[in-house]
Design a protein around this motif. Structure first.
Motif, PDB file in Angstrom:
ATOM      1  N   ASP A 192     -10.269 -13.257 -15.674  1.00  0.00           N
ATOM      2  CA  ASP A 192      -8.817 -13.306 -15.574  1.00  0.00           C
ATOM      3  C   ASP A 192      -8.396 -13.239 -14.111  1.00  0.00           C
ATOM      4  OD1 ASP A 192      -5.991 -12.856 -16.457  1.00  0.00           O
ATOM      5  OD2 ASP A 192      -6.391 -10.881 -15.600  1.00  0.00           O
ATOM      6  N   ARG A 193      -7.449 -14.090 -13.708  1.00  0.00           N
ATOM      7  CA  ARG A 193      -7.042 -14.147 -12.300  1.00  0.00           C
ATOM      8  C   ARG A 193      -6.463 -12.832 -11.813  1.00  0.00           C
ATOM      9  NH1 ARG A 193      -2.816 -18.091 -11.150  1.00  0.00           N
ATOM     10  NH2 ARG A 193      -2.174 -17.738 -13.300  1.00  0.00           N
ATOM     11  N   ALA A 194      -5.707 -12.163 -12.662  1.00  0.00           N
ATOM     12  CA  ALA A 194      -5.123 -10.889 -12.263  1.00  0.00           C
ATOM     13  C   ALA A 194      -6.207  -9.836 -12.028  1.00  0.00           C
ATOM     14  CB  ALA A 194      -4.138 -10.407 -13.325  1.00  0.00           C
ATOM     15  N   SER A 195      -7.191  -9.798 -12.913  1.00  0.00           N
ATOM     16  CA  SER A 195      -8.279  -8.838 -12.742  1.00  0.00           C
ATOM     17  C   SER A 195      -9.076  -9.131 -11.473  1.00  0.00           C
ATOM     18  CB  SER A 195      -9.199  -8.868 -13.960  1.00  0.00           C
ATOM     19  OG  SER A 195      -8.524  -8.399 -15.113  1.00  0.00           O
ATOM     20  N   ASN A 285      -5.881  -3.257 -15.529  1.00  0.00           N
ATOM     21  CA  ASN A 285      -5.048  -4.437 -15.723  1.00  0.00           C
ATOM     22  C   ASN A 285      -4.398  -4.239 -17.093  1.00  0.00           C
ATOM     23  OD1 ASN A 285      -3.862  -6.919 -16.101  1.00  0.00           O
ATOM     24  ND2 ASN A 285      -5.744  -8.111 -15.973  1.00  0.00           N
ATOM     25  N   VAL A 319      -2.842  -3.929 -11.634  1.00  0.00           N
ATOM     26  CA  VAL A 319      -2.348  -5.273 -11.380  1.00  0.00           C
ATOM     27  C   VAL A 319      -1.412  -5.635 -12.523  1.00  0.00           C
ATOM     28  CG1 VAL A 319      -4.272  -6.424 -12.557  1.00  0.00           C
ATOM     29  CG2 VAL A 319      -2.994  -7.645 -10.768  1.00  0.00           C
ATOM     30  N   ALA A 320      -0.369  -6.386 -12.203  1.00  0.00           N
ATOM     31  CA  ALA A 320       0.615  -6.744 -13.227  1.00  0.00           C
ATOM     32  C   ALA A 320       1.307  -8.037 -12.844  1.00  0.00           C
ATOM     33  CB  ALA A 320       1.644  -5.636 -13.385  1.00  0.00           C
ATOM     34  N   ASN A 321       1.868  -8.722 -13.833  1.00  0.00           N
ATOM     35  CA  ASN A 321       2.751  -9.849 -13.529  1.00  0.00           C
ATOM     36  C   ASN A 321       3.901  -9.348 -12.665  1.00  0.00           C
ATOM     37  OD1 ASN A 321       1.096 -10.951 -15.596  1.00  0.00           O
ATOM     38  ND2 ASN A 321       2.687 -12.464 -16.014  1.00  0.00           N
ATOM     39  N   ARG A 322       4.301 -10.141 -11.707  1.00  0.00           N
ATOM     40  CA  ARG A 322       5.258  -9.665 -10.700  1.00  0.00           C
ATOM     41  C   ARG A 322       6.600  -9.266 -11.300  1.00  0.00           C
ATOM     42  NH1 ARG A 322       6.444 -14.285  -6.473  1.00  0.00           N
ATOM     43  NH2 ARG A 322       7.873 -12.650  -5.752  1.00  0.00           N
ATOM     44  N   PHE A 346       1.161 -12.412  -9.441  1.00  0.00           N
ATOM     45  CA  PHE A 346       0.685 -11.071  -9.765  1.00  0.00           C
ATOM     46  C   PHE A 346       0.899 -10.143  -8.581  1.00  0.00           C
ATOM     47  CE2 PHE A 346      -2.155 -14.021 -12.095  1.00  0.00           C
ATOM     48  CZ  PHE A 346      -1.770 -13.694 -13.380  1.00  0.00           C
ATOM     49  N   LYS A 347       1.005  -8.859  -8.895  1.00  0.00           N
ATOM     50  CA  LYS A 347       1.109  -7.840  -7.856  1.00  0.00           C
ATOM     51  C   LYS A 347       0.052  -6.764  -8.092  1.00  0.00           C
ATOM     52  CE  LYS A 347       4.880  -5.762 -10.549  1.00  0.00           C
ATOM     53  NZ  LYS A 347       6.324  -5.482 -10.595  1.00  0.00           N
TER      54      LYS A 347
END
Length: 356
Positions: A192-195, A285, A319-322, A346-347
């Motif tokens: 996952d890109r966020a991870s 995440n 990490v989270a969606n902005r 993501f942030k």
């Protein structure tokens, strides 16, 4: 999901549709009151239809707890145990659904009936086609934007070779990138890109006992092992039972590749109920949706449990969606909250210094 101060609605439409063949007399419940419900979900319709002899299987712990609170019997069927009626709510992921159809047949008594319900927007057409391919002709009806389909298969009509092939689809497998996973887990066949963004910002000075909340198949934990040599113990928490074995395999591989000996434990646990011990650092995440619906309360429940479990000098990295509104809660629980990265929507946030 329930327990952590929030609630997730059951798939009421799919449950309601599942009941229609019985309500209209097209199908009849078994006279002995026995049935198996795979991927069962709690709901008003199920409470009205279910009988004391029903067994409900649900691998996602918060949903299993909901079923138990409704006084339904929750567990797994024994090997070779059969039922005159098997109900199921197939998932959207097709390999996972096919494996579920194969398992349903394993537990279907001769002359028994298998009944499935899927939302039309969640792959109902493909699900019905797959069951037809496996058992022959099926009955069907449409209701509540869902499709219900069923079969009382003749033994000679079941494609046993295909059943064996589909049953194996749920076994842990190695992905093209070398991760152990299985269909239906979050980002099961990729990183996952966020991870990945969170892992790239793990501080090298993370130390002591660390936890990964909502660990999935264990990607973040493997990166902690690889990148943070001062960690002395690592706990993974994951509510989906199907993720636990892939996670164990991945962290075992990561330890071997790093040449490290480190106490690592993988726990089947609903994080929103709190954590059983204290940690020097926690990474996550956190999930923020169930199905296609955003549920930011879920992420906030993860943050609350993490803050409650950290030592006074502990650190939380998430990490989270902005767009997700976590900053107010973080500021209420921590004196030092910093954004480490903002990339690709993501942030990455680090929170330190717990408030009294």
């Amino acid at each position: 999901m329930s327990a952590g101060g929030f609630s997730a609605a059951a798939p009421e439409a799919a449950l309601a549709a599942l009941c229609v063949p019985f309500d209209t007399g097209v199908l009849r419940l078994p006279t002995d009151g026995q049935a198996l419900f795979l991927r069962a979900r709690a709901g008003v319709q199920l409470r009205e239809l279910a009988q004391p002899g029903w067994l409900c299987e649900q691998s996602f712990l918060p949903f299993a707890d909901e079923l138990a609170r409704c006084s339904l019997r929750v567990g797994e069927p024994a090997e070779g145990e059969i039922f005159p009626l098997v109900l199921l709510l197939p998932p959207r992921q097709r390999d996972e659904a096919r494996a579920l159809f194969a398992r349903a047949l394993d537990h279907l008594a001769p002359g028994g009936t298998l009944v499935a319900s899927m939302a039309k927007a969640e792959g109902a057409k493909s699900g019905e086609a797959d069951l037809t391919k496996l058992v022959g002709a099926v009955g069907n009806l449409s209701k509540h934007h869902c499709r219900v389909f069923w079969s009382t298969p003749e033994p000679h009509a079941v494609d046993r070779l295909l059943q064996d092939e589909w049953r194996a689809l749920d076994a842990p497998r190695e992905t093209a990138d070398g991760w152990w996973s299985r269909p239906g887990l979050f980002a099961w066949d990729r990183v996952d890109r966020a991870s990945a963004l969170l892992a790239a910002h793990f501080p090298g000075d993370l130390h002591g006992r660390v936890a990964d909340l909502g660990a999935g198949y264990g990607y973040l934990a493997t990166q902690l092992i690889a990148r943070c040599p001062r960690i002395t113990a690592l706990d993974l928490y994951e509510a989906e039972a199907r993720a636990l074995e892939p996670a164990r395999r991945n962290v075992t591989n990561a330890l071997r590749m790093a040449g490290r000996e480190l106490p690592v434990n993988v726990h089947g646990h609903d994080v929103t109920r709190g954590l059983p011990r204290r940690y020097d650092a926690i990474v996550s995440n956190p999930p923020f949706h169930l199905g296609r619906a955003d549920l930011p309360e879920l992420g906030r429940a993860f943050i609350t449990s993490a803050a409650d479990a950290l030592v006074e000098s502990g650190r939380l990295l998430i990490v989270a969606n902005r767009h997700l509104p976590y900053e107010a809660l973080l500021a209420a629980r921590f004196a030092d909250v910093r954004q480490l990265a903002l990339q690709d929507g993501f942030k990455v946030i680090e929170a330190r210094s717990l408030r009294a």
